[in-house]
Design a protein around this motif. Structure first.
Motif, PDB file in Angstrom:
ATOM      1  N   ASP A   1     -19.306-101.832  12.420  1.00  0.00           N
ATOM      2  CA  ASP A   1     -18.561-100.994  13.355  1.00  0.00           C
ATOM      3  C   ASP A   1     -18.286 -99.623  12.745  1.00  0.00           C
ATOM      4  O   ASP A   1     -18.729 -99.307  11.629  1.00  0.00           O
ATOM      5  CB  ASP A   1     -17.266-101.679  13.791  1.00  0.00           C
ATOM      6  N   ARG A   2     -17.545 -98.798  13.484  1.00  0.00           N
ATOM      7  CA  ARG A   2     -17.294 -97.417  13.055  1.00  0.00           C
ATOM      8  C   ARG A   2     -16.473 -97.344  11.770  1.00  0.00           C
ATOM      9  O   ARG A   2     -16.500 -96.338  11.064  1.00  0.00           O
ATOM     10  CB  ARG A   2     -16.554 -96.647  14.161  1.00  0.00           C
ATOM     11  N   GLU A   3     -15.728 -98.419  11.469  1.00  0.00           N
ATOM     12  CA  GLU A   3     -14.894 -98.435  10.267  1.00  0.00           C
ATOM     13  C   GLU A   3     -15.632 -98.978   9.057  1.00  0.00           C
ATOM     14  O   GLU A   3     -15.053 -99.091   7.978  1.00  0.00           O
ATOM     15  CB  GLU A   3     -13.640 -99.281  10.527  1.00  0.00           C
TER      16      GLU A   3
ATOM     17  N   GLN B   1     -16.846-102.017   8.883  1.00  0.00           N
ATOM     18  CA  GLN B   1     -16.598-103.444   8.759  1.00  0.00           C
ATOM     19  C   GLN B   1     -17.603-104.232   9.585  1.00  0.00           C
ATOM     20  O   GLN B   1     -18.125-103.735  10.589  1.00  0.00           O
ATOM     21  CB  GLN B   1     -15.179-103.778   9.220  1.00  0.00           C
TER      22      GLN B   1
ATOM     23  N   SER C   1     -18.852-106.572  12.284  1.00  0.00           N
ATOM     24  CA  SER C   1     -18.362-107.081  13.565  1.00  0.00           C
ATOM     25  C   SER C   1     -19.225-108.229  14.079  1.00  0.00           C
ATOM     26  O   SER C   1     -18.833-108.899  15.022  1.00  0.00           O
ATOM     27  CB  SER C   1     -18.334-105.950  14.610  1.00  0.00           C
TER      28      SER C   1
ATOM     29  N   SER D   1     -15.526-105.367   4.736  1.00  0.00           N
ATOM     30  CA  SER D   1     -16.380-104.202   4.516  1.00  0.00           C
ATOM     31  C   SER D   1     -17.802-104.671   4.259  1.00  0.00           C
ATOM     32  O   SER D   1     -18.038-105.583   3.459  1.00  0.00           O
ATOM     33  CB  SER D   1     -15.874-103.399   3.324  1.00  0.00           C
TER      34      SER D   1
ATOM     35  N   ASP E   1     -22.761 -96.564   4.747  1.00  0.00           N
ATOM     36  CA  ASP E   1     -21.566 -95.717   4.683  1.00  0.00           C
ATOM     37  C   ASP E   1     -21.668 -94.494   5.583  1.00  0.00           C
ATOM     38  O   ASP E   1     -20.840 -93.591   5.517  1.00  0.00           O
ATOM     39  CB  ASP E   1     -21.264 -95.296   3.248  1.00  0.00           C
TER      40      ASP E   1
ATOM     41  N   ASP F   1     -18.013 -99.656  19.824  1.00  0.00           N
ATOM     42  CA  ASP F   1     -17.561 -99.517  18.436  1.00  0.00           C
ATOM     43  C   ASP F   1     -18.696 -99.715  17.441  1.00  0.00           C
ATOM     44  O   ASP F   1     -18.545 -99.409  16.264  1.00  0.00           O
ATOM     45  CB  ASP F   1     -16.445-100.532  18.154  1.00  0.00           C
TER      46      ASP F   1
ATOM     47  N   ARG G   1     -21.755 -99.187  15.132  1.00  0.00           N
ATOM     48  CA  ARG G   1     -22.355 -97.982  14.547  1.00  0.00           C
ATOM     49  C   ARG G   1     -23.728 -98.230  13.958  1.00  0.00           C
ATOM     50  O   ARG G   1     -24.583 -97.355  13.977  1.00  0.00           O
ATOM     51  CB  ARG G   1     -21.433 -97.436  13.448  1.00  0.00           C
TER      52      ARG G   1
END
Length: 817
Positions: free
Chosen positions: A31-33, A35, A37, A58, A96, A133, A135
């Protein structure tokens, strides 16, 4: 592929000739963070972590991405990456967020709980662009099974094609499955649907490999080759530093092989692009196809510009472009985050390009222009063209290739291709590839441009031949529709028309020339003009069709058409109709909404010759609707025309808020059945009628004194109708027309009639067949001023012949706006 088997068991590997097979595929969504999903069953098998442990953590903690290229003594005959325990820096950059384009690689990993020391892994990373969400999509596969087939490893790895779908328990599964062909451009929609269906049934993704498929990003067997090349270069440098001759084993013996692979890859890429563009002759769709075909496989940003004449659908652009040539930005595809380019370089903008820019050099020379890196200085020069918008952050530091879109040695446009700074720069081979890509794209665009131009000409011709009928005529409202046929029949011979007749009557006509194309359209134009001319002579319907038939025979043997001609008299509440081989009209009664096909004498088509035509009179009531159409609306191949006529009657009787809504109801009912290939002309008239109280008539004797009586009668009637404001101009014009009629009449009394409706209509009839003409203004002339006065004061005026003589009429606006 087989759909059976245990849910947790991978599909069996095809053993036949080794040309195709299946191996499990790990699917990880980030996802965008940063992490995880989604963590598939295949990911658990390959990386050792359970789904419960992985989701929400992560991704950098879960995927082995660290590591360095092996040293010289670590190179092995098998793969040269035995000591490499990470998936590579490219994947780490993807995870990243530093890479915005697809990447791929090959490595050997140490994986817990597996009985092998190392696991051979292929991996792909695809950035996801969209509202969700998600990425990044990471795919990975243990290729041990692949080697068991006995295939050549390099060939097999190059030909691996991942096909996947996410589990139904993943929130974004449906959206990502739908976008599968976008993420993996080499996969067709049909292939995607097939793989998705199987994955949902078996419960895990798969990986297919075949000698006929390839992936949009080839896994880098380059870990081994990079390491080998690095080691060879280091040893060669050490030997050279000692001043010793370079041994044969340290010579660059791989150049020929690498060049062959690179050329082959580019040829395959061009073949793939050729298959993706030009799927239609629609210019807009072709533009989008050309842009999407190169992103992200060849470039990260693709902006397409076309010359103004091409976008406008005009003829072939003349001359060499210059600094005044306007270029329209017609498409922009990129792999950046959504909306990043939209405000700075919006699609649809038109602009010229100065002479000092690479774009001007490309469009004037017709050759690709390569800029390895856009410097700060060049970025500033390019940005100066964009007022109040700073484009420098979007372009500075990127590699740029500008390729011309040419056809017949004329530049139609160009494409600006940009690569991210982290990606390999465009090189001379890319320049050659870009030139070939542009040549193929230019040909496809020119074909679409020519078709668009020809279609525009055909539609302009068709539109020019169709009349612009006013929505309201005396005593009736009219609505029309015209639908062109298929792409092969955009121009046809269907037409409709309405003609204003004396006595507040209206002629309604629908016709259909047999055949399609320009010849049919030209004949339609001739027949339509002839109908208008003969209608102005106030010929009875049967006589008009008789004359039209004679004309068609004089024009040539191949002139055949059907025609339905009707005259509506709103004062008498009557329709007078005649038919020449046309489908019958539908009359919808206002009282009970009952619809019926009028039983008319059919008659032979126009152009047959030697056949008599008959007419029929039908009583109507205010509010009744008459529906006339061509057979393209009701006739369908393989279906009895009676079915279409029944549907026409049913849909025509459907209540509607307006005439336009009523027409749309008919079109929807009949045009959605599929299979229509003919043109459609539809005319609907609501027969409102004219009330007796809205009509005033006087018979005037052949006496000059009647002029005064006519003026007084008109003045009094207009006061009774609350139209006193029109009395003065009406009196003056009536005086002029009655005076002329009395002067030229032979024996019959002059007829004066006023009709109140949307306009005030005044008609003066006499028995002289000579039509008056508007003469020039000669100060010394004693006559000719009457019609000049009428022409000046009237909203509209005209003359027409009748069976007994002629009618001269004028209109005044009766309602305040």
């Amino acid at each position: 592929m087989d759909h059976g088997g245990e849910r947790d068991a991978p599909p069996s590997l095809g053993a036949g000739d080794g040309a195709a097979g299946r191996i499990p595929l790990a699917v990880v969504v980030v996802d965008r963070e940063g992490q995880v999903s989604h963590w598939s069953t295949g990911a658990r098998r390959l990386f050792g972590a359970a789904r419960e442990e992985a989701v929400g953590r992560s991704v950098l903690d879960l995927l082995p991405v660290s590591g360095a290229l092996p040293e010289e003594d670590e190179i092995t005959p098998y793969g040269a990456y035995a000591a490499y325990d990470g998936l590579g820096p490219d994947l780490e950059s993807s995870l990243d967020g530093r890479l915005n384009f697809p990447a791929a690689g090959r490595a050997r990993l140490t994986v817990p709980d597996l009985d092998r020391d190392r696991v051979d892994v292929l991996w792909w990373a695809y950035p996801l662009v969209g509202p969700g969400d998600e990425r990044l999509l990471v795919l990975a596969a243990d290729t041990e099974r692949l080697r068991r087939t006995g295939q050549d490893e390099d060939m097999a790895f190059e030909r691996v094609a991942p096909g996947f779908a996410l589990h139904t328990d993943f929130p974004g599964a449906e959206e990502l499955a739908r976008r599968l062909p976008e993420i993996l451009p080499s996969m067709s929609v049909d292939e995607s649907a097939r793989i998705v269906a199987q994955v949902l049934e078996l419960g895990y993704p798969i990986l297919e490999f075949s000698q006929n498929d390839r992936v949009p990003v080839t896994p880098d067997w380059g870990v081994a080759r990079r390491a080998e090349r690095k080691a060879r270069r280091e040893r060669a440098a050490a030997v050279a530093a000692q001043g010793l001759p370079l041994p044969d084993e340290l010579a660059e013996d791989e150049g020929e092989d690498l060049e062959y692979v690179a050329v082959r890859e580019r040829l395959e890429f061009l073949n793939e692009v050729s298959g993706k563009i030009g799927t239609s002759l629609d210019l807009s769709r072709t533009i989008v196809e050309v842009s999407r075909a190169v992103v992200p496989r060849f470039t990260d940003v693709a902006g397409t510009y076309l010359r103004e004449q091409v976008v406008a659908g005009e003829g072939f652009p003349d001359g060499v472009p210059d600094t005044t040539t306007m270029w329209h930005r017609v498409a922009l595809e990129h792999t950046d985050e959504p909306g990043r380019w939209d405000d700075v370089v919006p699609v649809g903008e038109a602009m010229p390009f100065p002479a000092h820019t690479p774009f001007f050099q490309c469009m004037t020379s017709g050759e690709p222009v390569l800029v390895p890196r856009i410097s700060e200085e060049m970025g500033h020069a390019i940005a100066s063209q964009f007022e109040k918008r700073d484009i420098r952050p979007l372009i500075t530091g990127r590699s740029m290739l500008v390729v011309p879109l040419k056809a017949r040695n004329v530049v139609l446009g160009f494409m600006i291709l940009l690569r991210h700074p982290e990606r390999e720069m465009f090189n001379d081979m890319d320049r050659v590839t870009g030139a070939e890509l542009a040549a193929r794209a230019g040909l496809v665009l020119d074909n679409a441009r020519m078709y668009t131009f020809q279609e525009s000409v055909a539609e302009t011709l068709q539109d020019s031949m169709l009349p612009h009928i006013p929505p309201r005529m005396a005593g009736c409202d009219i609505a029309t529709r015209y639908l062109p046929g298929t792409l092969l029949g955009r121009v046809g011979g269907d037409w409709f028309d309405s003609v204003k007749l004396p006595g507040a009557r209206t002629a309604l006509v629908v016709g259909d020339v047999m055949g399609h194309g320009l010849n049919s359209a030209a004949m339609m134009g001739q027949l339509r003009t002839a109908v208008q001319t003969m209608a102005a002579l106030d010929l009875p319907p049967a006589q008009l069709l008789r004359n039209l038939d004679d004309l068609a025979q004089r024009l040539g043997d191949g002139y055949l058409a059907t025609c339905l001609y009707a005259v509506y008299d709103p004062i008498e509440s009557e329709l007078h109709l005649a038919n020449a081989g046309h489908i019958p009209p539908v009359l919808v009664r206002a009282v009970d909404a009952r619809s019926e096909l009028l039983d008319l004498p059919t008659g032979a088509p126009i152009g047959v010759g030697g056949v008599a035509f008959e007419s029929l009179r039908v009583r109507v009531e205010p509010g009744d609707r008459l529906v006339m159409c061509t057979d393209g609306l009701v006739e369908m191949r393989g279906e009895d025309i009676g079915v279409g006529l029944a549907t026409l009657c049913e849909s025509a009787a459907h209540p509607a808020a307006s005439m336009d809504d009523a027409c749309d109801t008919i079109i929807r009912a009949l045009n959605t059945r599929g299979g229509r290939k003919d043109d459609v002309a539809l005319l609907m008239a609501r027969l409102n009628g004219i009330e007796p109280d809205d009509v005033a008539e006087w018979r005037l004797a052949l006496d000059p004194a009647e002029v005064r009586r006519a003026r007084a009668a008109v003045r009094e009637q207009l006061h009774d109708w609350n139209l006193a404001r029109l009395a003065e101009p009406a009196e003056l014009m009536v005086s002029e027309l009655v005076t002329n009629a009395l002067r030229h009449s032979h024996s019959r009394p002059v007829q004066l009639r006023l009709i109140r409706g949307e306009t005030l209509l005044c008609e003066v009839d006499d028995d002289d067949h000579t039509l008056p003409t508007l003469l020039g203004t000669d100060p010394g002339a004693e006559t000719g001023r009457g019609l000049r006065v009428v022409s000046t004061l009237a909203r509209e005026w005209g003359t027409s012949r009748t069976s007994a003589g002629k009618t001269v009429w004028f209109e005044l606006t009766s309602r305040r706006r």
